[in-house]
Design a protein around this motif. Structure first.
Motif, PDB file in Angstrom:
ATOM      1  N   ALA A 312       0.701  -1.224  -0.112  1.00  0.00           N
ATOM      2  CA  ALA A 312      -0.158   0.079  -0.098  1.00  0.00           C
ATOM      3  C   ALA A 312       0.806   1.154   0.074  1.00  0.00           C
ATOM      4  O   ALA A 312       0.417   2.194  -0.767  1.00  0.00           O
ATOM      5  N   VAL A 313       1.911   1.277   0.807  1.00  0.00           N
ATOM      6  CA  VAL A 313       2.735   2.554   0.829  1.00  0.00           C
ATOM      7  C   VAL A 313       3.532   2.639  -0.244  1.00  0.00           C
ATOM      8  O   VAL A 313       3.700   3.739  -0.784  1.00  0.00           O
ATOM      9  N   SER A 314       3.833   1.663  -0.969  1.00  0.00           N
ATOM     10  CA  SER A 314       4.750   1.619  -2.153  1.00  0.00           C
ATOM     11  C   SER A 314       4.101   2.632  -3.424  1.00  0.00           C
ATOM     12  O   SER A 314       5.104   3.156  -4.247  1.00  0.00           O
ATOM     13  N   PHE A 315       2.880   2.800  -3.279  1.00  0.00           N
ATOM     14  CA  PHE A 315       2.158   3.507  -4.624  1.00  0.00           C
ATOM     15  C   PHE A 315       2.424   4.978  -4.464  1.00  0.00           C
ATOM     16  O   PHE A 315       2.467   5.522  -5.620  1.00  0.00           O
ATOM     17  N   ALA A 316       2.772   5.342  -3.480  1.00  0.00           N
ATOM     18  CA  ALA A 316       2.950   6.951  -3.297  1.00  0.00           C
ATOM     19  C   ALA A 316       4.223   7.294  -4.059  1.00  0.00           C
ATOM     20  O   ALA A 316       4.058   8.393  -4.701  1.00  0.00           O
ATOM     21  N   GLY A 317       5.317   6.519  -3.955  1.00  0.00           N
ATOM     22  CA  GLY A 317       6.366   6.898  -4.834  1.00  0.00           C
ATOM     23  C   GLY A 317       6.248   7.151  -6.162  1.00  0.00           C
ATOM     24  O   GLY A 317       6.753   7.868  -6.988  1.00  0.00           O
ATOM     25  N   LEU A 318       5.458   6.256  -6.856  1.00  0.00           N
ATOM     26  CA  LEU A 318       5.146   6.307  -8.466  1.00  0.00           C
ATOM     27  C   LEU A 318       4.232   7.427  -9.009  1.00  0.00           C
ATOM     28  O   LEU A 318       4.573   7.891 -10.016  1.00  0.00           O
ATOM     29  N   PHE A 319       3.544   7.921  -7.890  1.00  0.00           N
ATOM     30  CA  PHE A 319       2.685   9.157  -8.344  1.00  0.00           C
ATOM     31  C   PHE A 319       3.700  10.171  -8.478  1.00  0.00           C
ATOM     32  O   PHE A 319       3.260  11.106  -9.451  1.00  0.00           O
ATOM     33  N   ARG A 411      -1.706   8.915 -13.941  1.00  0.00           N
ATOM     34  CA  ARG A 411      -1.223   8.796 -12.542  1.00  0.00           C
ATOM     35  C   ARG A 411      -2.185   8.331 -11.621  1.00  0.00           C
ATOM     36  O   ARG A 411      -1.983   7.700 -10.477  1.00  0.00           O
ATOM     37  N   MET A 412      -3.332   8.789 -11.660  1.00  0.00           N
ATOM     38  CA  MET A 412      -4.426   8.535 -10.710  1.00  0.00           C
ATOM     39  C   MET A 412      -4.956   6.871 -11.036  1.00  0.00           C
ATOM     40  O   MET A 412      -4.980   6.268 -10.087  1.00  0.00           O
ATOM     41  N   TYR A 413      -4.897   6.550 -12.447  1.00  0.00           N
ATOM     42  CA  TYR A 413      -5.022   4.933 -12.589  1.00  0.00           C
ATOM     43  C   TYR A 413      -4.216   4.440 -12.258  1.00  0.00           C
ATOM     44  O   TYR A 413      -4.390   3.261 -11.421  1.00  0.00           O
ATOM     45  N   LEU A 414      -2.788   4.408 -12.062  1.00  0.00           N
ATOM     46  CA  LEU A 414      -1.794   3.382 -11.788  1.00  0.00           C
ATOM     47  C   LEU A 414      -1.145   3.674 -10.389  1.00  0.00           C
ATOM     48  O   LEU A 414      -0.861   2.804  -9.866  1.00  0.00           O
ATOM     49  N   CYS A 415      -1.724   4.787  -9.659  1.00  0.00           N
ATOM     50  CA  CYS A 415      -1.108   5.098  -8.361  1.00  0.00           C
ATOM     51  C   CYS A 415      -2.084   5.352  -7.358  1.00  0.00           C
ATOM     52  O   CYS A 415      -1.991   4.700  -6.168  1.00  0.00           O
ATOM     53  N   VAL A 416      -2.885   6.335  -7.745  1.00  0.00           N
ATOM     54  CA  VAL A 416      -4.006   6.557  -6.563  1.00  0.00           C
ATOM     55  C   VAL A 416      -4.916   5.621  -6.192  1.00  0.00           C
ATOM     56  O   VAL A 416      -5.097   4.977  -5.241  1.00  0.00           O
ATOM     57  N   TYR A 417      -5.579   4.941  -7.346  1.00  0.00           N
ATOM     58  CA  TYR A 417      -6.416   3.858  -7.149  1.00  0.00           C
ATOM     59  C   TYR A 417      -5.908   2.735  -6.494  1.00  0.00           C
ATOM     60  O   TYR A 417      -6.617   2.171  -5.603  1.00  0.00           O
ATOM     61  N   PHE A 419      -3.447   2.737  -4.627  1.00  0.00           N
ATOM     62  CA  PHE A 419      -3.148   3.013  -3.113  1.00  0.00           C
ATOM     63  C   PHE A 419      -4.410   2.918  -2.200  1.00  0.00           C
ATOM     64  O   PHE A 419      -4.210   2.434  -1.142  1.00  0.00           O
ATOM     65  N   VAL A 420      -5.596   3.489  -2.858  1.00  0.00           N
ATOM     66  CA  VAL A 420      -6.638   3.360  -2.068  1.00  0.00           C
ATOM     67  C   VAL A 420      -7.289   1.878  -1.811  1.00  0.00           C
ATOM     68  O   VAL A 420      -7.481   1.654  -0.552  1.00  0.00           O
ATOM     69  N   LEU A 421      -6.973   1.245  -2.921  1.00  0.00           N
ATOM     70  CA  LEU A 421      -7.524  -0.267  -2.539  1.00  0.00           C
ATOM     71  C   LEU A 421      -6.705  -1.036  -1.686  1.00  0.00           C
ATOM     72  O   LEU A 421      -7.180  -1.678  -0.895  1.00  0.00           O
ATOM     73  N   THR A 422      -5.291  -0.944  -1.974  1.00  0.00           N
ATOM     74  CA  THR A 422      -4.400  -1.611  -1.013  1.00  0.00           C
ATOM     75  C   THR A 422      -4.417  -1.266   0.230  1.00  0.00           C
ATOM     76  O   THR A 422      -4.210  -1.928   1.409  1.00  0.00           O
ATOM     77  N   THR A 423      -4.850   0.174   0.515  1.00  0.00           N
ATOM     78  CA  THR A 423      -4.873   0.664   1.977  1.00  0.00           C
ATOM     79  C   THR A 423      -6.084  -0.068   2.758  1.00  0.00           C
ATOM     80  O   THR A 423      -5.835  -0.539   3.814  1.00  0.00           O
ATOM     81  N   ILE A 424      -7.034  -0.165   2.094  1.00  0.00           N
ATOM     82  CA  ILE A 424      -8.250  -0.829   2.598  1.00  0.00           C
ATOM     83  C   ILE A 424      -8.127  -2.133   2.780  1.00  0.00           C
ATOM     84  O   ILE A 424      -8.614  -2.764   3.951  1.00  0.00           O
ATOM     85  N   GLY A 425      -7.403  -2.907   1.862  1.00  0.00           N
ATOM     86  CA  GLY A 425      -6.986  -4.433   2.157  1.00  0.00           C
ATOM     87  C   GLY A 425      -6.095  -4.627   3.364  1.00  0.00           C
ATOM     88  O   GLY A 425      -6.321  -5.456   4.221  1.00  0.00           O
ATOM     89  N   ALA A 426      -5.103  -3.794   3.408  1.00  0.00           N
ATOM     90  CA  ALA A 426      -4.109  -3.718   4.299  1.00  0.00           C
ATOM     91  C   ALA A 426      -4.868  -3.674   5.855  1.00  0.00           C
ATOM     92  O   ALA A 426      -4.590  -4.423   6.962  1.00  0.00           O
ATOM     93  N   VAL A 427      -5.644  -2.587   6.024  1.00  0.00           N
ATOM     94  CA  VAL A 427      -6.535  -2.447   7.171  1.00  0.00           C
ATOM     95  C   VAL A 427      -7.439  -3.668   7.433  1.00  0.00           C
ATOM     96  O   VAL A 427      -7.425  -4.232   8.737  1.00  0.00           O
ATOM     97  N   ALA A 428      -8.097  -4.067   6.474  1.00  0.00           N
ATOM     98  CA  ALA A 428      -9.008  -5.226   6.481  1.00  0.00           C
ATOM     99  C   ALA A 428      -8.432  -6.538   7.124  1.00  0.00           C
ATOM    100  O   ALA A 428      -9.096  -7.419   7.503  1.00  0.00           O
ATOM    101  N   SER A 429      -7.063  -6.996   6.684  1.00  0.00           N
ATOM    102  CA  SER A 429      -6.482  -8.057   6.587  1.00  0.00           C
ATOM    103  C   SER A 429      -6.125  -8.346   8.201  1.00  0.00           C
ATOM    104  O   SER A 429      -6.110  -9.296   8.755  1.00  0.00           O
ATOM    105  N   ARG A 430      -5.908  -7.280   9.119  1.00  0.00           N
ATOM    106  CA  ARG A 430      -5.989  -7.364  10.401  1.00  0.00           C
ATOM    107  C   ARG A 430      -7.256  -7.930  11.365  1.00  0.00           C
ATOM    108  O   ARG A 430      -6.966  -8.466  12.038  1.00  0.00           O
TER     109      ARG A 430
END
Length: 473
Positions: A312-319, A411-417, A419-430
């Motif tokens: 999830a964190v990694s997508f910020a750099g690509l943007f 940039r939105m398509y490859l990075c922001v979307y 990032f949002v999805l994997t952040t949701i997944g990372a939190v939910a995986s807990r």
């Protein structure tokens, strides 16, 4: 027959022989996912709205055919096994559909182009579902102990990365410089034909070298509706399926948009996608060995949660990347998180299959994986919606009508979307917990550990985290 007998039976199939099949199963579908938008939307001018409609129609069809394919596989009884006949049939059909998808007749446009895309895109996904439901179902059957399973999965994900080098990183070079040009489609047809032959050869080699466990083909054949209802009532199915979908959709966006990200966001020729994709894939390949070792020490569930957060964190750099070099650096971080998900996500799914078999006394891995495939099919729908949103918010409708700022759009398509999805997944995986494989308990209780590293894992293994063996909530 006992679980310890399963451990001994698994020794008949070398992990590498099963794992190499991932090379053949991954090449066709990743060529489709990685190049279809560039081929149809940007070069041939297919409107993104038509693309989104086709993906939605496919999702409806796929929601029907996936459970049926898995059900038929589970009920198959032949002297060659349950899964092998389906693998032999599905491989060539997927390759043929892929070649047709990238062989649009000259001059075809309008409704004809939409229909050609719809027919062969749907066939590719259907045969890919048939292939991977059977291939994936073999992982928990052939390797019932998680440490050996992790080795087999790590190897097969390594072969998948080799497939990605070909189908994603090398493809832009082949299609634009070796067999074609930046603005023509001839290179895609030749590349698809080469990949199709290679994929079929690898799938057949793998299929002829594996040995299914007869114990899994019980005399009672699983029923369709009762099996579906049991799956739908299983809370683990929904938890793992939805959380895993966040990862699958995010990576689907990345794989499908990287060439256009390079073209529009970085302002470079499409063939430069080779270098960005190569960095991501090579780092992922190196990371697999590390993450597999972490699984052996801390367990699949703990490792899965950590890898999700890293991705999830990694997508910020690509943007914020503004050159090929900075994009490659950011891509290396994406590769670290991605390799962790590759090493663990299928192990979490396999645990759900183990739990279902232990609870119900039926091995219906094909039906279960096909049901999980429903979440994977959300991939196509949401990618279509994400692409359509670029037209709504940024004016990108096709290569002929890219809008005022296609660079920001991708940039939105490859990075922001993602990032949002994997952040949701990372939190939910807990909030997800899955039981350890039954064979692990059998070996821990003093069962037959003669299957090499299946039971041992080396003297430095600290064993799974106790939290990783909680009962399903």
């Amino acid at each position: 027959m006992s679980d310890t007998s399963d451990v001994t039976t698994a020794a008949r199939t070398p992990p590498w022989r099963y794992a190499i099949g991932m090379l053949g199963t991954s090449i066709p579908i990743n060529l489709v996912r990685g190049s279809v938008i560039l081929y149809y939307v940007d070069i041939l001018g297919l409107d993104v709205r038509a693309y989104g409609i086709v993906m939605t129609v496919y999702a409806v069809i796929d929601a029907i055919d996936n459970p049926v394919l898995g059900y038929l596989s589970d009920r198959t009884r032949t002297r060659f096994g349950r899964r092998r006949p389906w693998l032999v049939v599905a491989g060539p059909l997927l390759a043929a559909s892929m070649i047709a998808l990238f062989s649009v007749p000259s001059g075809l446009d309008g409704v004809g182009l939409v229909l050609w895309f719809a027919v062969f895109a749907i066939l590719c996904e259907a045969f890919d579902s048939m292939l991977n439901a059977n291939y994936g179902a073999l992982l928990p059957e052939l390797f019932p102990v998680e440490k050996k399973r992790a080795v087999a999965n790590g190897l097969r994900q390594g072969f998948q990365l080799v497939a990605l080098v070909l189908s994603l990183a090398v493809t832009p070079l082949l299609t634009t410089s070796v067999f074609g040009t930046e603005q023509t489609t001839d290179g895609f047809r030749t590349t698809a034909a080469l990949y199709g032959v290679l994929a079929c050869a690898v799938i057949l080699f793998m299929t002829l070298g594996i040995r299914e466990n007869p114990r899994y083909a019980t005399h009672e054949r699983p029923a369709l509706w009762s099996g579906i209802l049991a799956i739908l009532r299983n809370p683990l199915f929904w938890k793992v399926g939805l959380v895993g979908a966040c990862y699958a959709i995010a990576m689907g966006l990345v794989l499908s948009g990287v060439q256009l990200y390079v073209r529009y966001s970085l302002g470079l020729r499409v063939e430069n996608a080779l270098y960005l994709q190569a960095v991501v894939i090579l780092v992922s390949a190196a990371g697999l060995a590390v993450w597999t070792r972490v699984v052996a020490r801390r367990g699949a569930l703990w490792t899965w949660r950590v890898a999700y957060a890293v991705l999830a964190v990694s997508f910020a750099g690509l943007f914020f990347a503004n050159s090929l070099v900075t994009a490659m650096i950011a891509g290396a971080v994406v590769g670290i998180g991605w390799s962790g998900m590759l090493a663990t996500n299928d192990l979490i799914v396999a645990r759900v299959l183990d739990s279902d078999a232990a609870t119900h006394g039926e091995h219906r891995e094909g039906l279960f994986l096909s049901a999980f495939g429903f979440f994977g099919r959300l991939n196509g729908v949401l990618i279509g919606l994400a692409l359509t949103s670029l037209g709504v918010f940024f004016g990108y409708n096709s290569g002929a009508d890219p809008g005022d700022d296609p660079g920001l759009a991708f940039r939105m398509y490859l990075c922001v979307y993602p990032f949002v999805l994997t952040t949701i997944g990372a939190v939910a995986s807990r909030f997800v917990s899955v039981p350890a494989p039954p064979a692990d308990h059998a070996v821990a209780a003093g069962g037959d550990g003669s299957d090499g590293d299946a039971a041992g894992g080396g003297s430095d293994g600290a064993g799974p985290d106790p939290a990783d063996q909680e009962p399903a909530r």
